[in-house]
Design a protein around this motif. Structure first.
Motif, PDB file in Angstrom:
ATOM      1  N   LEU A   1       0.844  -1.205   0.000  1.00  0.00           N
ATOM      2  CA  LEU A   1       0.000   0.000   0.000  1.00  0.00           C
ATOM      3  C   LEU A   1       0.874   1.247   0.000  1.00  0.00           C
ATOM      4  N   GLY A   2       1.977   1.182   0.757  1.00  0.00           N
ATOM      5  CA  GLY A   2       2.898   2.316   0.789  1.00  0.00           C
ATOM      6  C   GLY A   2       3.476   2.593  -0.586  1.00  0.00           C
ATOM      7  N   MET A   3       3.786   1.516  -1.308  1.00  0.00           N
ATOM      8  CA  MET A   3       4.338   1.699  -2.658  1.00  0.00           C
ATOM      9  C   MET A   3       3.300   2.350  -3.574  1.00  0.00           C
ATOM     10  N   ILE A   4       2.041   1.910  -3.428  1.00  0.00           N
ATOM     11  CA  ILE A   4       0.987   2.493  -4.271  1.00  0.00           C
ATOM     12  C   ILE A   4       0.829   3.980  -3.944  1.00  0.00           C
ATOM     13  N   LEU A   5       0.855   4.292  -2.638  1.00  0.00           N
ATOM     14  CA  LEU A   5       0.756   5.707  -2.246  1.00  0.00           C
ATOM     15  C   LEU A   5       1.900   6.516  -2.851  1.00  0.00           C
ATOM     16  N   MET A   6       3.100   5.941  -2.754  1.00  0.00           N
ATOM     17  CA  MET A   6       4.259   6.636  -3.317  1.00  0.00           C
ATOM     18  C   MET A   6       4.077   6.850  -4.825  1.00  0.00           C
ATOM     19  N   ALA A   7       3.556   5.811  -5.487  1.00  0.00           N
ATOM     20  CA  ALA A   7       3.354   5.911  -6.936  1.00  0.00           C
ATOM     21  C   ALA A   7       2.378   7.040  -7.257  1.00  0.00           C
ATOM     22  N   ILE A   8       1.323   7.160  -6.444  1.00  0.00           N
ATOM     23  CA  ILE A   8       0.346   8.232  -6.675  1.00  0.00           C
ATOM     24  C   ILE A   8       1.006   9.590  -6.489  1.00  0.00           C
ATOM     25  N   VAL A   9       1.751   9.728  -5.380  1.00  0.00           N
ATOM     26  CA  VAL A   9       2.383  11.019  -5.091  1.00  0.00           C
ATOM     27  C   VAL A   9       3.389  11.377  -6.190  1.00  0.00           C
ATOM     28  N   VAL A  10       4.137  10.361  -6.630  1.00  0.00           N
ATOM     29  CA  VAL A  10       5.102  10.608  -7.700  1.00  0.00           C
ATOM     30  C   VAL A  10       4.379  11.044  -8.975  1.00  0.00           C
ATOM     31  N   THR A  11       3.264  10.364  -9.277  1.00  0.00           N
ATOM     32  CA  THR A  11       2.512  10.719 -10.486  1.00  0.00           C
ATOM     33  C   THR A  11       1.994  12.143 -10.414  1.00  0.00           C
ATOM     34  N   VAL A  12       1.393  12.496  -9.280  1.00  0.00           N
ATOM     35  CA  VAL A  12       0.872  13.864  -9.120  1.00  0.00           C
ATOM     36  C   VAL A  12       2.002  14.877  -9.305  1.00  0.00           C
ATOM     37  N   ASN A  13       3.148  14.579  -8.694  1.00  0.00           N
ATOM     38  CA  ASN A  13       4.282  15.504  -8.807  1.00  0.00           C
ATOM     39  C   ASN A  13       4.779  15.618 -10.243  1.00  0.00           C
ATOM     40  N   ALA A  14       4.845  14.474 -10.908  1.00  0.00           N
ATOM     41  CA  ALA A  14       5.351  14.483 -12.277  1.00  0.00           C
ATOM     42  C   ALA A  14       4.418  15.279 -13.186  1.00  0.00           C
ATOM     43  N   LEU A  15       3.103  15.062 -13.019  1.00  0.00           N
ATOM     44  CA  LEU A  15       2.139  15.795 -13.835  1.00  0.00           C
ATOM     45  C   LEU A  15       2.263  17.294 -13.583  1.00  0.00           C
ATOM     46  N   ALA A  16       2.335  17.651 -12.302  1.00  0.00           N
ATOM     47  CA  ALA A  16       2.397  19.073 -11.967  1.00  0.00           C
ATOM     48  C   ALA A  16       3.686  19.701 -12.479  1.00  0.00           C
ATOM     49  N   GLN A  17       4.799  18.974 -12.302  1.00  0.00           N
ATOM     50  CA  GLN A  17       6.070  19.531 -12.771  1.00  0.00           C
ATOM     51  C   GLN A  17       6.082  19.655 -14.284  1.00  0.00           C
ATOM     52  N   GLY A  18       5.498  18.660 -14.948  1.00  0.00           N
ATOM     53  CA  GLY A  18       5.430  18.707 -16.405  1.00  0.00           C
ATOM     54  C   GLY A  18       4.644  19.920 -16.858  1.00  0.00           C
ATOM     55  N   ALA A  19       3.487  20.138 -16.226  1.00  0.00           N
ATOM     56  CA  ALA A  19       2.662  21.291 -16.572  1.00  0.00           C
ATOM     57  C   ALA A  19       3.428  22.576 -16.304  1.00  0.00           C
ATOM     58  N   ARG A  20       4.126  22.593 -15.179  1.00  0.00           N
ATOM     59  CA  ARG A  20       4.868  23.776 -14.793  1.00  0.00           C
ATOM     60  C   ARG A  20       5.978  24.081 -15.804  1.00  0.00           C
ATOM     61  N   ASP A  21       6.702  23.036 -16.167  1.00  0.00           N
ATOM     62  CA  ASP A  21       7.821  23.252 -17.087  1.00  0.00           C
ATOM     63  C   ASP A  21       7.328  23.780 -18.431  1.00  0.00           C
ATOM     64  N   THR A  22       6.261  23.138 -18.929  1.00  0.00           N
ATOM     65  CA  THR A  22       5.718  23.573 -20.213  1.00  0.00           C
ATOM     66  C   THR A  22       5.280  25.030 -20.125  1.00  0.00           C
ATOM     67  N   ALA A  23       4.510  25.338 -19.093  1.00  0.00           N
ATOM     68  CA  ALA A  23       3.932  26.672 -18.983  1.00  0.00           C
ATOM     69  C   ALA A  23       4.980  27.720 -18.653  1.00  0.00           C
ATOM     70  N   SER A  24       5.960  27.371 -17.830  1.00  0.00           N
ATOM     71  CA  SER A  24       6.915  28.403 -17.439  1.00  0.00           C
ATOM     72  C   SER A  24       7.915  28.659 -18.553  1.00  0.00           C
ATOM     73  N   ARG A  25       8.115  27.651 -19.415  1.00  0.00           N
ATOM     74  CA  ARG A  25       8.927  27.909 -20.590  1.00  0.00           C
ATOM     75  C   ARG A  25       8.230  28.978 -21.432  1.00  0.00           C
ATOM     76  N   TRP A  26       6.902  28.917 -21.404  1.00  0.00           N
ATOM     77  CA  TRP A  26       6.130  29.901 -22.141  1.00  0.00           C
ATOM     78  C   TRP A  26       6.290  31.287 -21.519  1.00  0.00           C
ATOM     79  N   ALA A  27       6.163  31.363 -20.189  1.00  0.00           N
ATOM     80  CA  ALA A  27       6.099  32.683 -19.552  1.00  0.00           C
ATOM     81  C   ALA A  27       7.468  33.226 -19.173  1.00  0.00           C
ATOM     82  N   GLY A  28       8.493  32.394 -19.205  1.00  0.00           N
ATOM     83  CA  GLY A  28       9.836  32.886 -18.969  1.00  0.00           C
ATOM     84  C   GLY A  28      10.159  33.219 -17.539  1.00  0.00           C
TER      85      GLY A  28
END
Lengths: 279, 234, 240
Positions: free
Chosen positions: B207-234
């Motif tokens: 269960l701990g591994m699944i939780l970690m996987a969820i947290v990692v996924t949320v972080n990856a999605l957010a960072q991906g969105a951030r990188d894409t968008a901040s490349r736009w806004a500089g």
């Protein structure tokens, strides 16, 4: 564009925030009970039967008996289902509970390491076994959490004529936690421990521990159930709670309890009709 | 090592089997933590921005208090919420104890100081850059707060992730105020605690591994969105 | 010539400014009148930037006063400032120009037209939707000028607007400044580039060690400076 993004973020946040409030109102009661009934899987077996018969969902908060009674005192549960007769009688006498009903008993076991430093394996005299544990200063893990099992343990020490407090900080180790964590501790420290059979049977991390004392009449442990007094806490769902209590002591409820087994072993013995076994 | 691989196998098996009870627990975890995050963000981010921008008596004291509250033990937060929501407490009539709402309140209480303190740090740096220009525009403190929040949105995403991480990893508070009721208030962390206490360490670890996987996924999605968008806004 | 609601002349009297025990400006009295650009020159550390900030109202003087004729709040929409390093919001070029318009309460319907007009003035019409911070240095400074000019301020402060720009970008900025001045915007700027001062200035304020040493019409100042310090400065000698 920026503005619409911001608006939709706020809207989404708002929708999330109110979502929990719109969960459908179903008929349900909250039962404060013990880890032994929850973690042994008994509730997982009997509650679906009750819900199927009555349409009432039962939400179980599993705590030590002392804490469960406190939750009832504060009015945070509708029904209290625990195992410490003296404390339960006090609860009713103080006006927090309506009426105490016998439901069932389970039985406790003393588990210990295979090396058995107190040489008590196979004994049926718990008081004598505890005396020997104390004499050998063999490690003993106590719940130390005002739970029903803790209260039973303290009664057994009294019968043995030993004050375990003298071993505090040395061989007598109070962990102040539930049955599972206490078993984990005992397993890690190769200590003796008093546990309820249900939790013991479903416990997976036994390592070197095994049962050393069992089937002593003094190891029987009575469970009682009480409705939290609706005159003291007006919001208590008295009708539904009483329905649950009536079902537990009914033939159907008692049968459901008796039917629950782990590995062929019966864990809880319904006795609503009879007097508590003498110890 | 054996335990670890067993746990990993269990985790993969549970995910592959699409276990309904597990899915419900995961969804409740996400709902509770994201709602708590949304509430904490509505309070904490503007507060952090205001502290970055405004100078007023008591500001230092608030900052010290917020920094200290970042270390608030979850159990203490849980107890405070428990006492407040208990039928015998001031908010008892709401009947929220042992419900997901209570868990949301406890987590929001826990992470609001974190969001406010981290947002203040992030936005104070930005304010050093912006201050003269905004004052030249005649932007007052009240107006500077939304400006900084919007312009700092990518940096603040990291702050939100820190808050989400803390909320979703937390067990002490939600155990106390939620009661770990099966099918109702059981979330990933309380399920892990329960399986640990049942001695089923491989299941707890899975269960701990699944939780970690969820947290990692949320972080990856957010960072991906951030990188894409901040490349736009500089 | 003077409009009734004009903020000009902007009058500074007995301005002093000290920070950390060091006196940066001392007893400055100066009247900013409508007309050609006022260019403040002087060696590094003379206090040029601090003087601009005092006049604009970003800094409070240790002594003395700054008053504008209209007794408006300072700063306010009637005046704007462009900094040596432009501080652009993390938004599109257009959104950067819209920001002060919204702040000044320009009706929503008029904002975008005004903003696009300002962008066109600085030659950035095609860049409206580009992220501001991804523009080149020269484009960023032109955007800052558009943003400052969008509200049609009566008074515009420029603090070394070309200090970090290449010659082509400098030229573009100078053209914009000249165009604004021609439209009647009062320009007050600092520069360390004497060529730029010659090209743009209507009048010169020569600042040295926190004091105004000399002030006069630009052609006269450059032709025959009255003080030995100004003379030395113009011939490129190191003075301090």
């Amino acid at each position: 564009m920026a503005l619409t993004v911001r608006r939709s973020i706020i809207a989404a946040a708002f929708a999330l925030a109110v979502a929990p409030a719109v969960v459908a109102q179903e008929r349900s009661i909250t039962v404060a009970s013990t880890t032994s009934t929850e973690q042994s899987g008994l509730f997982g077996h009997i509650l679906p039967i009750f819900t199927r018969e009555t349409g009432i969902a039962v939400r179980v908060v599993a705590l030590g008996t002392g804490q469960a009674l406190d939750v009832g005192r504060r009015g945070d549960a509708d029904v209290v289902f625990v195992h410490d007769r003296a404390a339960e009688q006090r609860f009713v006498a103080e006006g927090f509970g309506v009426e105490r009903r016998h439901v069932m008993y389970n039985d406790l076991v003393v588990a210990g390491p295979a090396a058995d430093p107190a040489a008590i394996a196979g004994s049926r005299d718990t008081a004598d076994a505890l005396r020997r544990v104390a004499a050998a200063k063999a490690p003993f893990v106590s719940r130390g959490d005002r739970s029903g099992t803790h209260a039973a343990e303290l009664r057994l020490w009294q019968l043995a004529g030993v004050d375990p407090a003298t071993g505090r900080g040395a061989w007598y180790r109070e962990v102040g936690q539930g049955m599972g964590p206490a078993l984990n501790t005992a397993a890690a420290q190769n200590a003796y421990i008093l546990a309820d059979r249900g939790t013991w049977l479903s416990f997976r991390n036994r390592q070197d521990l095994g049962i050393v004392v069992e089937r002593d009449a003094r190891l029987f442990n009575q469970y009682g159930v009480m409705l939290v007094n609706p005159q003291r806490h007006g919001h208590v769902k008295a009708a539904e709670g009483q329905r649950f209590i009536d079902w537990l002591v009914s033939a159907a409820g008692q049968r459901a309890i008796a039917d629950y087994r782990i590995g062929g072993e019966q864990l809880f013995f319904p006795n609503a009709a009879q007097a508590e076994p003498t110890s | 090592m054996n335990d670890l691989s067993a746990a990993f196998g269990t985790a993969v098996g549970m995910i592959a089997a699409g276990d309904a009870a597990l899915a419900a627990i995961v969804l409740l975890s996400l709902r509770v933590s994201f709602t708590a995050l949304a509430i904490a963000a509505l309070v904490g981010l503007p507060l952090g921005a205001l502290l970055a921008v405004a100078r007023f008596p008591g500001r230092r004291a608030i900052i010290v208090a917020l920094n200290a509250l970042m270390g608030l033990p979850p159990v203490v937060a849980g107890l405070l919420v428990y006492l407040a929501l208990s039928r015998s407490g001031p908010l008892g009539p709401l009947g929220l104890l042992f419900t997901p709402s209570a868990m949301i309140i406890a987590q929001a209480l826990l992470i609001t100081p974190i969001l406010a303190a981290l947002a203040r740090q992030v936005l104070e740096t930005m304010w050093e850059e912006y201050e003269e220009q905004l004052r030249s525009f005649g932007t007052g403190a009240a107006r500077a707060v939304p400006t900084l929040l919007w312009d700092g949105r990518f940096a603040l995403l990291t702050v939100l992730l820190a808050g989400f991480g803390r909320a979703s990893a937390e067990v002490g508070a939600v155990m106390i105020v939620g009661g770990n009721i099966e099918g109702f208030t059981r979330v990933m962390t309380t399920a892990i605690a329960l399986e640990t206490s049942k001695g089923d360490l491989p299941l707890a670890l899975a269960l701990g591994m699944i939780l970690m996987a969820i947290v990692v996924t949320v972080n990856a999605l957010a960072q991906g969105a951030r990188d894409t968008a901040s490349r736009w806004a500089g | 010539m003077r409009k009734p609601d004009s903020i000009l002349p902007l009058v500074a009297e007995g301005l002093s400014f000290a920070a950390g025990g060091a006196t940066i400006l001392e007893d400055i009295s100066l009247s900013i009148e409508a007309g050609g650009p006022t260019v403040i020159i002087g060696p590094n550390g003379a206090g040029k930037s601090v003087l601009l900030r005092l006049l604009h109202g970003l800094l409070a003087p240790s002594a003395g006063t700054v008053r504008d004729a209209g007794r408006r709040e300072v700063p306010g929409p009637a005046q704007a400032m462009v900094f040596q390093r432009p501080v652009l919001l993390r938004r599109s070029a257009l959104a950067n120009v819209l920001y002060p318009l919204r702040l000044a309460g320009v009706p929503r319907a008029e904002r975008e037209a005004k903003a696009r007009e300002a962008l066109a003035l600085v030659g950035l019409a095609q860049m409206a939707d580009r992220p501001a911070r991804q523009l080149s240095g020269g484009e960023q400074q032109r955007l800052a000028l558009a943003r400052a000019a969008a509200l049609g301020p009566e008074l515009l402060f420029l603090d070394e607007p070309c200090a970090s720009l290449d010659p082509a970008a400098t030229r573009a900025v100078e053209e914009i400044v000249a165009a604004l001045a021609a439209r009647g915007t009062k320009i007050v700027m600092t520069t360390h580039d004497l060529g730029q001062a010659r090209r743009l200035a209507g009048e010169i304020v020569f600042l040295h060690r926190g004091r105004i040493i000399e002030r006069g019409e630009a052609p006269a100042f450059f032709a025959s400076p009255a003080t030995s310090e100004a003379k030395a400065f113009l011939t490129g000698e190191l003075i301090w």
